[in-house]
Scaffold this motif. Sequence first.
Motif: not given
Length: 208
Positions: A87-111
């Motif tokens: 019963a800890l208050p955790i700010a509604g935290a949840r974990a979700a999988e997915g893809l992250v796109y960072t602009y390290e190389i043109s046009p983007y890098k997929v993580r």
Amino acid sequence: MAHSSAAEFDPTKDNIKWDEGNPLRTPDPNRVGVISFTPKDYVPKSSGHSLGVWRKDTKAYKLFDTGDNKKPFNDVKKAIETAEENALPIAGARAAEGLVYTYEISPYKVRYGFAIVATYYEKPWVWFDGQGNWEAKFEEIVAPATHNALLGMQRDLKRAVTAKLSDPQGFINPTTQSKTSIQFVDLNIGSDKVVQEMLKIVEKYLKW
């Protein structure tokens, strides 16, 4: 616009996108629902093994690059489950999988990775953590707190001890008349040493 090299990704300068869902699907940073973050959305206090923390509206997103390694995601899911069981208050935290796109190389890098999504609290909520020489800052937050805020902190820090919450950090509202006065984020389970010390500080002020 020139893009940084992979070794030079800088969240204070570079853009990033979060695409929640099946990490094995075809990458598409322009898919409907993809959340775009600019450097102004970056939260400087973020640290640890993540790419960083970004804020969008009332939510904070901590993004991780894990590749094919499922252990970090599973560890976070387990930590959230343990917090919920206690019963800890955790700010509604949840974990979700997915893809992250960072602009390290043109046009983007997929993580391939995941995000921890939680509520971001504004003033009068203030940030706290148990890192470094944290005691003086924590006392500064706790000392002027209302009686009900202290009671809420006491209750939820006791729950954190039971859950063995390590590296406690999050938000405290010292001015509230509600007993909902503390929210834990970035959950890690293992040692209750620091939350025990935080509990002692809170109980010291409750006796005054």
